[in-house]
Design an enzyme around this catalytic site. Sequence first.
Site, PDB file in Angstrom:
ATOM      1  N   LYS A 176      -0.992 -34.797  56.462  1.00 23.67           N
ATOM      2  CA  LYS A 176      -2.340 -34.676  57.006  1.00 23.67           C
ATOM      3  C   LYS A 176      -2.632 -33.216  57.339  1.00 23.67           C
ATOM      4  O   LYS A 176      -2.009 -32.646  58.225  1.00 23.67           O
ATOM      5  CB  LYS A 176      -2.484 -35.500  58.287  1.00 23.67           C
ATOM      6  CG  LYS A 176      -3.938 -35.589  58.726  1.00 23.67           C
ATOM      7  CD  LYS A 176      -4.081 -36.094  60.134  1.00 23.67           C
ATOM      8  CE  LYS A 176      -4.265 -34.988  61.128  1.00 23.67           C
ATOM      9  NZ  LYS A 176      -5.495 -34.195  60.965  1.00 23.67           N
ATOM     10  N   THR A 231       1.116 -27.094  71.463  1.00 23.25           N
ATOM     11  CA  THR A 231       2.248 -27.612  72.238  1.00 23.25           C
ATOM     12  C   THR A 231       1.952 -29.000  72.816  1.00 23.25           C
ATOM     13  O   THR A 231       2.809 -29.880  72.833  1.00 23.25           O
ATOM     14  CB  THR A 231       2.616 -26.592  73.341  1.00 23.25           C
ATOM     15  OG1 THR A 231       3.082 -25.408  72.688  1.00 23.25           O
ATOM     16  CG2 THR A 231       3.698 -27.105  74.270  1.00 23.25           C
ATOM     17  N   THR A 233      -0.010 -31.341  71.587  1.00 23.93           N
ATOM     18  CA  THR A 233       0.103 -32.339  70.512  1.00 23.93           C
ATOM     19  C   THR A 233       1.575 -32.568  70.173  1.00 23.93           C
ATOM     20  O   THR A 233       1.994 -33.702  69.938  1.00 23.93           O
ATOM     21  CB  THR A 233      -0.646 -31.867  69.244  1.00 23.93           C
ATOM     22  OG1 THR A 233      -1.905 -31.340  69.621  1.00 23.93           O
ATOM     23  CG2 THR A 233      -0.855 -32.995  68.270  1.00 23.93           C
ATOM     24  N   GLU A 251       6.727 -26.871  65.307  1.00 20.06           N
ATOM     25  CA  GLU A 251       6.354 -25.452  65.381  1.00 20.06           C
ATOM     26  C   GLU A 251       5.091 -25.382  66.223  1.00 20.06           C
ATOM     27  O   GLU A 251       4.012 -25.768  65.764  1.00 20.06           O
ATOM     28  CB  GLU A 251       6.075 -24.898  63.973  1.00 20.06           C
ATOM     29  CG  GLU A 251       7.267 -24.941  63.045  1.00 20.06           C
ATOM     30  CD  GLU A 251       8.398 -24.020  63.461  1.00 20.06           C
ATOM     31  OE1 GLU A 251       8.143 -23.074  64.220  1.00 20.06           O
ATOM     32  OE2 GLU A 251       9.538 -24.272  63.046  1.00 20.06           O
ATOM     33  N   CYS A 285      -0.425 -18.027  65.244  1.00 15.40           N
ATOM     34  CA  CYS A 285       0.499 -18.356  66.336  1.00 15.40           C
ATOM     35  C   CYS A 285       1.387 -17.168  66.694  1.00 15.40           C
ATOM     36  O   CYS A 285       1.955 -17.125  67.780  1.00 15.40           O
ATOM     37  CB  CYS A 285       1.355 -19.557  65.946  1.00 15.40           C
ATOM     38  SG  CYS A 285       2.149 -19.320  64.349  1.00 15.40           S
ATOM     39  N   GLU A 387      -2.225 -19.889  76.047  1.00 13.89           N
ATOM     40  CA  GLU A 387      -2.552 -19.476  74.682  1.00 13.89           C
ATOM     41  C   GLU A 387      -4.062 -19.531  74.476  1.00 13.89           C
ATOM     42  O   GLU A 387      -4.680 -20.572  74.660  1.00 13.89           O
ATOM     43  CB  GLU A 387      -1.865 -20.419  73.689  1.00 13.89           C
ATOM     44  CG  GLU A 387      -2.024 -19.958  72.262  1.00 13.89           C
ATOM     45  CD  GLU A 387      -1.412 -20.926  71.254  1.00 13.89           C
ATOM     46  OE1 GLU A 387      -1.541 -22.154  71.424  1.00 13.89           O
ATOM     47  OE2 GLU A 387      -0.816 -20.434  70.272  1.00 13.89           O
TER      48      GLU A 387
HETATM   49  P1  NDP Z   1      -3.447 -29.245  67.075  1.00 10.94           P
HETATM   50  O1  NDP Z   1      -2.172 -29.540  67.762  1.00 10.94           O
HETATM   51  O2  NDP Z   1      -4.710 -29.620  67.725  1.00 10.94           O
HETATM   52  O3  NDP Z   1      -3.479 -29.931  65.643  1.00 10.94           O
HETATM   53  C1  NDP Z   1      -2.472 -29.765  64.665  1.00 10.94           C
HETATM   54  C2  NDP Z   1      -2.499 -30.958  63.728  1.00 10.94           C
HETATM   55  O4  NDP Z   1      -2.092 -32.129  64.440  1.00 10.94           O
HETATM   56  C3  NDP Z   1      -3.879 -31.270  63.173  1.00 10.94           C
HETATM   57  O5  NDP Z   1      -3.752 -31.752  61.855  1.00 10.94           O
HETATM   58  C4  NDP Z   1      -4.347 -32.345  64.117  1.00 10.94           C
HETATM   59  O6  NDP Z   1      -5.382 -33.137  63.615  1.00 10.94           O
HETATM   60  C5  NDP Z   1      -3.071 -33.130  64.317  1.00 10.94           C
HETATM   61  N1  NDP Z   1      -3.036 -33.990  65.504  1.00 10.94           N
HETATM   62  C6  NDP Z   1      -3.827 -33.926  66.620  1.00 10.94           C
HETATM   63  N2  NDP Z   1      -3.483 -34.906  67.490  1.00 10.94           N
HETATM   64  C7  NDP Z   1      -2.445 -35.595  66.928  1.00 10.94           C
HETATM   65  C8  NDP Z   1      -1.639 -36.705  67.321  1.00 10.94           C
HETATM   66  N3  NDP Z   1      -1.821 -37.316  68.489  1.00 10.94           N
HETATM   67  N4  NDP Z   1      -0.662 -37.139  66.491  1.00 10.94           N
HETATM   68  C9  NDP Z   1      -0.447 -36.505  65.321  1.00 10.94           C
HETATM   69  N5  NDP Z   1      -1.190 -35.473  64.866  1.00 10.94           N
HETATM   70  C10 NDP Z   1      -2.167 -35.008  65.658  1.00 10.94           C
HETATM   71  O7  NDP Z   1      -3.402 -27.690  66.727  1.00 10.94           O
HETATM   72  P2  NDP Z   1      -4.557 -26.839  66.079  1.00 10.94           P
HETATM   73  O8  NDP Z   1      -4.942 -27.400  64.754  1.00 10.94           O
HETATM   74  O9  NDP Z   1      -5.605 -26.607  67.121  1.00 10.94           O
HETATM   75  O10 NDP Z   1      -3.778 -25.483  65.764  1.00 10.94           O
HETATM   76  C11 NDP Z   1      -3.634 -24.461  66.679  1.00 10.94           C
HETATM   77  C12 NDP Z   1      -2.261 -24.538  67.338  1.00 10.94           C
HETATM   78  O11 NDP Z   1      -1.243 -24.482  66.349  1.00 10.94           O
HETATM   79  C13 NDP Z   1      -2.007 -23.365  68.245  1.00 10.94           C
HETATM   80  O12 NDP Z   1      -1.418 -23.810  69.435  1.00 10.94           O
HETATM   81  C14 NDP Z   1      -1.020 -22.524  67.461  1.00 10.94           C
HETATM   82  O13 NDP Z   1      -0.192 -21.716  68.243  1.00 10.94           O
HETATM   83  C15 NDP Z   1      -0.235 -23.559  66.746  1.00 10.94           C
HETATM   84  N6  NDP Z   1       0.418 -22.992  65.585  1.00 10.94           N
HETATM   85  C16 NDP Z   1       1.779 -22.846  65.603  1.00 10.94           C
HETATM   86  C17 NDP Z   1       2.427 -22.234  64.539  1.00 10.94           C
HETATM   87  C18 NDP Z   1       3.916 -22.090  64.515  1.00 10.94           C
HETATM   88  O14 NDP Z   1       4.451 -21.835  63.444  1.00 10.94           O
HETATM   89  N7  NDP Z   1       4.619 -22.235  65.614  1.00 10.94           N
HETATM   90  C19 NDP Z   1       1.676 -21.718  63.390  1.00 10.94           C
HETATM   91  C20 NDP Z   1       0.266 -21.953  63.474  1.00 10.94           C
HETATM   92  C21 NDP Z   1      -0.335 -22.566  64.545  1.00 10.94           C
HETATM   93  P3  NDP Z   1      -6.905 -32.773  63.992  1.00 10.94           P
HETATM   94  O15 NDP Z   1      -7.225 -31.555  63.237  1.00 10.94           O
HETATM   95  O16 NDP Z   1      -7.655 -33.937  63.577  1.00 10.94           O
HETATM   96  O17 NDP Z   1      -6.917 -32.568  65.486  1.00 10.94           O
END
Ligand code: NDP
Length: 483
Positions: A176, A231, A233, A251, A285, A387
């Site tokens: 997804k 974090t 999520t 991650e 990130c 963040e």
């Molecule tokens: P989210 O945690 O909101 O979403 C990440 C993914 O998880 C999306 O596809 C989202 O879907 C999905 N999701 C949301 N809720 C659930 C759930 N309950 N169960 C399973 N999947 C779920 O992050 P963002 O998309 O807002 O991304 C930004 C974040 O990602 C920042 O905190 C950033 O630091 C982190 N990040 C970390 C990286 C690393 O390598 N450590 C690299 C890049 C980003 P939907 O879009 O529908 O909400």
Amino acid sequence: MEKILNYIGGELIPPASAQFMDNFDPSTGAVYSQIPDSDERDVKRAVDAAKEAFPKWSQTPAEDRFKILMRLVDLIERDLDALALAESIDNGKTVALATKLDIPRAASNFRFYATAAMHTANESHDTALNGGTALNYTLRQPLGVVGCISPWNLPLYLFTWKIAPAIAAGCTIVAKPSEITPMTAYLLSELCIEAGLPPGVFNIVHGTGPKVGSAIVAHKDVKAISFTGGTKTGEEIARTAAPLFKKLSLELGGKNPNIIFADCNYDEMLAETGRAAFANQGEICLCGSRIFVERPMYEQFKRDFVEQVSALKVGDPLEADTDVGAIVSKQHFDKIISYIGLAKEEGGTILTGGKQVHLEGRCADGWFIEPTVIEGLKHDCRTNQEEIFGPVATIQPFDTEEEVLGYANSVRYGLSSTIWTENLSRAHRMAAKIESGIVWVNCWLLRDLRTPFGGVKDSGVGREGGFEALRFFTEEKNVCVKL
Ligand code: NDP
């Protein structure tokens, strides 16, 4: 209006609900395509397709897996410009960055793991016994169906960073992408069909986290979850997955320190510090959003940095000379603006930026924010602890190594850090003591795909990259034969 479709069992199909959601172009604020509003029925269908494909795919010779992955590399490179344009429109990032970074990296991810599939080997151990020997050998077998969930900031780049090793390892996938940036994942599904990837090996279910993401995590036949995102999520995913004994790679977020000593190479540091803070609108990130500068250099740095940042052009992501594009969504835009307000309440002084940018013409209704530099905040205030994930950086002076280490390590996160110094001993000393999974000395985001990638503390669990990812998607089985 273009409708994105799910990719299940090798076919592009609408969701079971027949419902679609709006997909926005952040640079105009307008809806420009529709995304499937899928649910657990679509996830079940995708898991069934992946289960059916697994026995054959897991037995497919490495060379055949290599050939298919390399075909995908060729197709991504053929479509580089179209994919970069799509990424820019979907995410708000500049088309220049997508052309230079995101899409080439997606191709590199597939190339890297295509070749890795050809170079994996199993270990064996001779065991001496009293009066004989035994041979232990350890098979690494693909896990089965795995779930890959990725965020919106580097959409195709991070999506393929999970998909490529999973396919190379012989797993089948239910994935997804973020609901906010689904377009390049959809275009990738078309390329997978063209590349001849067998049906069911890779399935994409589009939709929201709460409906689709959580259904993937909760499905009993999904053996592992590779997740990149916030974090909070990650915590939710861990809560569901842990009692089901799934393998987890998380991650998560970061709040990364950039530590600048007065003996650094000043010009290189200045250029890279700007990039580290504001590349991709600060929505990486790994961005260095907390900048600590040794006091003797502080005033000079402040003057030059502010001058450099004020000169960045915020504009239409499709124009070649734009440095800072649009913020990915209205919701995220509001969050960043509210953090700038919080910084002021906490006593911070805005040195440059701090406001919404109103562009004219095509982008008049887009979501743009000036790159913002703030000083006067203590290391432990909310602005410096939470963040923000936008074009906002704080600067703060320090006097000693111990003091700055305390500042750097004071956050709950530990993803990456950067140290600028020409003093080799100090660089090693600091690198050993800093709490982060990745340390860059005199550089930022210099990536070698063979190195382990991941964070400590609340930035996650596990490592991606190199053979780590292939290990994640496989399980060891030890066979002991008495000879
Ligand atoms: P989210 O945690 O909101 O979403 C990440 C993914 O998880 C999306 O596809 C989202 O879907 C999905 N999701 C949301 N809720 C659930 C759930 N309950 N169960 C399973 N999947 C779920 O992050 P963002 O998309 O807002 O991304 C930004 C974040 O990602 C920042 O905190 C950033 O630091 C982190 N990040 C970390 C990286 C690393 O390598 N450590 C690299 C890049 C980003 P939907 O879009 O529908 O909400």
